[in-house]
Design a protein around this motif. Structure first.
Motif, PDB file in Angstrom:
ATOM      1  N   ASN A  70       0.809  -1.223   0.000  1.00  0.00           N
ATOM      2  CA  ASN A  70       0.000   0.000   0.000  1.00  0.00           C
ATOM      3  C   ASN A  70       0.842   1.272   0.000  1.00  0.00           C
ATOM      4  O   ASN A  70       0.357   2.353   0.353  1.00  0.00           O
ATOM      5  CB  ASN A  70      -0.964  -0.001   1.188  1.00  0.00           C
ATOM      6  N   ILE A  71       2.103   1.135  -0.404  1.00  0.00           N
ATOM      7  CA  ILE A  71       2.991   2.290  -0.568  1.00  0.00           C
ATOM      8  C   ILE A  71       3.648   2.177  -1.942  1.00  0.00           C
ATOM      9  O   ILE A  71       4.166   1.118  -2.303  1.00  0.00           O
ATOM     10  CB  ILE A  71       4.066   2.342   0.530  1.00  0.00           C
ATOM     11  N   VAL A  72       3.604   3.251  -2.702  1.00  0.00           N
ATOM     12  CA  VAL A  72       4.238   3.244  -4.018  1.00  0.00           C
ATOM     13  C   VAL A  72       5.752   3.156  -3.834  1.00  0.00           C
ATOM     14  O   VAL A  72       6.352   4.032  -3.187  1.00  0.00           O
ATOM     15  CB  VAL A  72       3.873   4.514  -4.810  1.00  0.00           C
ATOM     16  N   VAL A 112       1.657   3.779 -11.324  1.00  0.00           N
ATOM     17  CA  VAL A 112       0.392   3.133 -10.978  1.00  0.00           C
ATOM     18  C   VAL A 112      -0.637   3.421 -12.068  1.00  0.00           C
ATOM     19  O   VAL A 112      -0.952   4.582 -12.345  1.00  0.00           O
ATOM     20  CB  VAL A 112      -0.125   3.624  -9.612  1.00  0.00           C
ATOM     21  N   ASP A 135      -6.499   0.039   3.459  1.00  0.00           N
ATOM     22  CA  ASP A 135      -5.252   0.085   2.679  1.00  0.00           C
ATOM     23  C   ASP A 135      -4.383   1.268   3.099  1.00  0.00           C
ATOM     24  O   ASP A 135      -3.163   1.134   3.293  1.00  0.00           O
ATOM     25  CB  ASP A 135      -5.568   0.219   1.184  1.00  0.00           C
ATOM     26  N   GLY A 158      -0.633   1.142   5.048  1.00  0.00           N
ATOM     27  CA  GLY A 158       0.604   1.784   4.597  1.00  0.00           C
ATOM     28  C   GLY A 158       1.202   2.670   5.670  1.00  0.00           C
ATOM     29  O   GLY A 158       2.424   2.670   5.887  1.00  0.00           O
ATOM     30  N   THR A 170      -5.385   2.021  -7.755  1.00  0.00           N
ATOM     31  CA  THR A 170      -4.932   1.166  -8.851  1.00  0.00           C
ATOM     32  C   THR A 170      -6.112   0.710  -9.687  1.00  0.00           C
ATOM     33  O   THR A 170      -7.279   0.869  -9.309  1.00  0.00           O
ATOM     34  CB  THR A 170      -4.190  -0.068  -8.317  1.00  0.00           C
ATOM     35  N   ARG A 203      -7.309  -0.815  -5.416  1.00  0.00           N
ATOM     36  CA  ARG A 203      -6.545  -0.776  -4.170  1.00  0.00           C
ATOM     37  C   ARG A 203      -5.900   0.591  -4.007  1.00  0.00           C
ATOM     38  O   ARG A 203      -5.633   1.291  -4.993  1.00  0.00           O
ATOM     39  CB  ARG A 203      -5.452  -1.859  -4.155  1.00  0.00           C
ATOM     40  N   LYS A 212      -2.794   3.087  -2.722  1.00  0.00           N
ATOM     41  CA  LYS A 212      -1.351   3.136  -2.469  1.00  0.00           C
ATOM     42  C   LYS A 212      -0.969   4.571  -2.129  1.00  0.00           C
ATOM     43  O   LYS A 212      -1.387   5.510  -2.813  1.00  0.00           O
ATOM     44  CB  LYS A 212      -0.559   2.671  -3.695  1.00  0.00           C
ATOM     45  N   GLU A 245       5.830  -6.899  -8.242  1.00  0.00           N
ATOM     46  CA  GLU A 245       4.747  -5.931  -8.270  1.00  0.00           C
ATOM     47  C   GLU A 245       3.474  -6.586  -8.778  1.00  0.00           C
ATOM     48  O   GLU A 245       3.523  -7.560  -9.525  1.00  0.00           O
ATOM     49  CB  GLU A 245       5.116  -4.751  -9.185  1.00  0.00           C
TER      50      GLU A 245
END
Length: 505
Positions: free
Chosen positions: A131-133, A151, A177, A181, A203, A207, A209, A413
Motif C-alpha cells: 500500500n505504498i508506491v 500506478v 489500505d 501503509g 490502482t 486498491r 497506495k 509488483e
C-alpha cells in the motif's frame, strides 16, 4: 503547427538522442520522400510510437534538454506539484515504465533543497509495502530526480471529482489500505506529513497506495514561520497541532488526516473547509467545527461513523494511539460491515456485499474491475477493440510493442492486467515469441492470455504454445468471441476443459 520543417525537426530529434539514425531512416523510407509537411512527418512519428506528443511539443518549441534522467526517457508530463513535476517515463535499459519525479528548476538553487530532496527520497526508498508506491532510484544528476512505480489508475482526488462519493463499504476498504501503509511506515520510523486525497493512488484493481512519503520534509520545520515556502498541507498539519497543543510533527496528525480522507470518501466533501487563506487554515475553529458525518450521510453504518469520529478528535490523546491500533480497528469495522452485522449494505443489483470483495467501479458491466492489456500495432484495430471492450466495463491498456508490454509484468509488483491479448495479425513472430515467453515465465504463466492470428499465418498458428490459460483466436472473429473467452478465463477457478477446445476457438 509551427514554422519548423520536417528536416529541421529531424535534426532536433537527432540532437536530443530521442531516436537513432536507423529509426529516422525507416521513417523517411516509409514516407518515400523528405518533401513532406511537418504534419505528415509528426503524424507518422506518433503513429509508430517513436515519439510522444509531449516530446514533439517540446522539440517544436526548441527545448534541448529534459528528455532523459539517468537511464529514463521522459514520455509524458503527468502532474505538477509545489516542488516537483511528475512524468511517465521508461527505463531504456529494462523497458520498465516508471513515474519520474523531478525537482522543479527554481528549487534546485535553494540552499539545501537538492540535498533534502535526495535524502527524503532515499529514506522513502526503504519502504516496501503493498500500500505504498515503491521508489526505485534516487539521483542528484543531471538534476535531482527519483523514479517510482507507475500506478495505472488515478489519484483519489481525481477519482472523487468523477464519483463524488464512494459507498461506505468501498470507502472503508480503501481506508484499511491507507492505514496499513501508514502503520508499516510508522514501524519503520517514518511519518507522512502530507496525507491528502491526491497522495492516495487508486490502482486499476481498486486498491489504495500512498505516495510522497517524507517529501513534506522539503518544508522548513516550522510551518508557522514567516519565511516558509507555504505548502498548504504543511500549514494544515501545523494548524492542527497548534490548535490541539500537540508537539510539532506528532505522528498522530497523520491519523487525523487519514480520518479526513475517509470522511471525504463517504460524505462527498472534506471535513475541513477548503481555503487558500493562511489565517483560516490556522484557525482553531476550523478543527473544532467539523460537521458530523452523519449529517451528510444519515444512513452511514454506525461503526464507520464512530471510527471517523475517533480519528477526527482534535485532541491527539482521544484519537487512536497509533497507526497499528487504528489499522486493527479499521479491519474489525470492515469485517463487521462485510458480514452485514447490524449495518448490512444491500443493493438491488448486487445483493449483500461479499467478504473480501474488491471495490466495484461499475457493477452493471461484465468487465467491471477487470483490466485487459491489448498488444496491437494497428491503430484501427486498437480503437475498435478498446471501444468495444470498454463498453462492457473492461479497462483496456493498449501497447504496440510486445517486449515493452512484457516488461510491465515484474516479479515483485502486482500484475498490471488480468488478461493479455496478443495480436499477431501485424506483429507476427514478435507477438508469438512474447506470447510463448509469457506462458513460461514463473510470475506470468498463471495470467490468462490470448493470441489472435490469421489462419494463413501457419507458423504462428502451429507455434503458439496453448494451455488451459493460453488460447488461440483465429481471424476474422467477432468481439463477442473475445468477450466470451474473457468471461470464462477470468472466472474464479477457471479450468479449460481440453486443449481441443482451445484449438477450436
Amino acid at each position: 503547427m509551427s514554422g519548423v520543417t520536417a528536416e529541421q525537426l529531424a535534426q532536433r530529434i537527432t540532437d536530443s538522442a530521442l531516436m537513432d539514425s536507423h529509426q529516422l531512416d525507416s521513417v523517411w523510407a516509409e514516407l518515400g520522400t523528405r518533401e513532406v509537411t511537418i504534419d505528415q512527418f509528426t503524424s507518422l512519428l506518433t503513429r509508430r510510437e517513436f515519439l510522444t506528443n509531449y516530446q514533439l511539443d517540446r522539440l517544436l518549441k526548441g527545448e534541448k534538454g529534459g528528455y532523459f534522467y539517468g537511464d529514463c526517457k521522459v514520455l509524458y508530463l503527468v502532474g505538477t506539484g509545489t516542488f516537483a513535476r511528475v512524468y511517465r517515463a521508461v527505463n531504456i535499459k529494462t523497458g520498465r515504465v516508471v513515474a519520474l519525479k523531478a525537482l522543479r528548476k527554481r528549487f534546485r538553487v535553494e540552499p539545501g533543497m537538492t540535498e533534502q530532496f535526495v535524502r527524503e527520497g532515499q529514506i522513502g526508498a526503504k519502504l516496501r509495502h503493498p500500500n505504498i508506491v515503491p521508489i526505485y532510484e534516487v539521483a542528484e544528476k543531471p538534476s535531482p530526480f527519483m523514479t517510482m512505480e507507475f500506478v495505472e489508475g488515478r489519484n483519489l482526488r481525481e477519482f472523487l471529482k468523477v464519483r463524488k462519493t464512494l459507498s461506505p463499504l468501498d470507502s472503508m476498504r480503501l481506508a484499511v489500505d491507507i492505514i496499513a501503509g501508514l502503520d508499516y511506515a510508522f514501524q519503520n520510523g517514518m511519518t507522512h506529513r502530507d496525507l491528502k486525497t491526491s497522495n492516495v493512488l487508486i490502482t486499476s484493481r481498486g486498491r489504495a497506495k500512498l505516495v510522497d512519503f517524507g517529501l513534506a520534509g522539503l518544508q522548513k520545520e516550522n510551518a508557522l514561520g514567516e519565511g516558509d515556502i507555504g505548502n498548504p498541507r504543511t500549514i494544515d498539519y501545523a494548524g492542527l497541532e497548534r490548535a490541539s497543543g500537540a508537539r510539532n510533527n506528532d505522528p498522530r496528525s497523520d491519523l487525523f488526516f487519514a480520518g479526513c480522507i475517509l470522511y471525504n470518501m463517504v460524505g462527498g466533501e472534506p471535513p475541513l473547509p477548503e481555503t487558500k487563506d493562511r489565517t483560516q487554515r490556522l484557525s482553531v475553529q476550523r478543527y473544532q467545527n467539523i460537521k458530523p458525518l452523519s449529517q451528510l450521510l444519515p444512513s452511514c453504518p454506525k461503526r464507520l461513523l464512530a471510527f471517523v469520529s475517533k480519528a477526527l478528535e482534535m485532541m491527539p490523546e482521544k484519537r487512536f494511539s497509533s497507526a497499528a491500533e487504528m489499522h486493527d480497528e479499521a479491519k474489525r469495522v470492515l469485517a463487521k460491515m462485510e458480514a452485514g452485522e447490524g449495518d448490512q449494505e444491500v443493493t438491488a443489483e448486487a445483493g449483500p456485499a461479499k467478504p473480501g470483495a474488491p471495490m466495484v467501479i461499475d457493477s452493471d458491466h461484465e468487465g467491471s474491475g477487470k483490466t485487459v492489456m491489448l498488444i496491437e500495432s494497428n491503430i484501427k484495430m486498437q480503437d475498435l477493440l478498446r471501444e468495444k471492450l470498454k463498453k462492457h466495463g473492461y479497462k483496456v491498456l493498449v501497447i504496440s510493442d510486445p517486449v515493452r508490454a512484457l516488461a510491465r509484468f515484474t516479479e515483485y509488483e502486482p500484475a498490471p492486467a488480468d488478461c493479455v491479448l496478443f495480436s499477431a495479425l501485424e506483429l507476427g513472430e514478435d507477438a508469438l515469441d512474447v506470447f510463448n515467453r509469457f506462458g513460461s515465465i514463473e510470475h506470468t504463466k498463471q495470467i490468462p492470455a490470448m493470441i489472435f492470428a490469421d489462419p494463413r499465418q501457419v507458423d504462428i498458428v502451429k507455434g503458439a504454445q496453448l494451455t488451459a490459460r493460453r488460447l488461440l483466436l483465429k481471424y476474422p472473429f467477432k468481439v463477442r468471441e473475445i468477450r466470451d473467452a474473457l468471461l470464462g478465463m477470468l472466472r474464479p477457478g477457471y479450468i479449460r476443459a481440453s486443449a481441443a477446445a482451445a484449438d477450436e476457438s
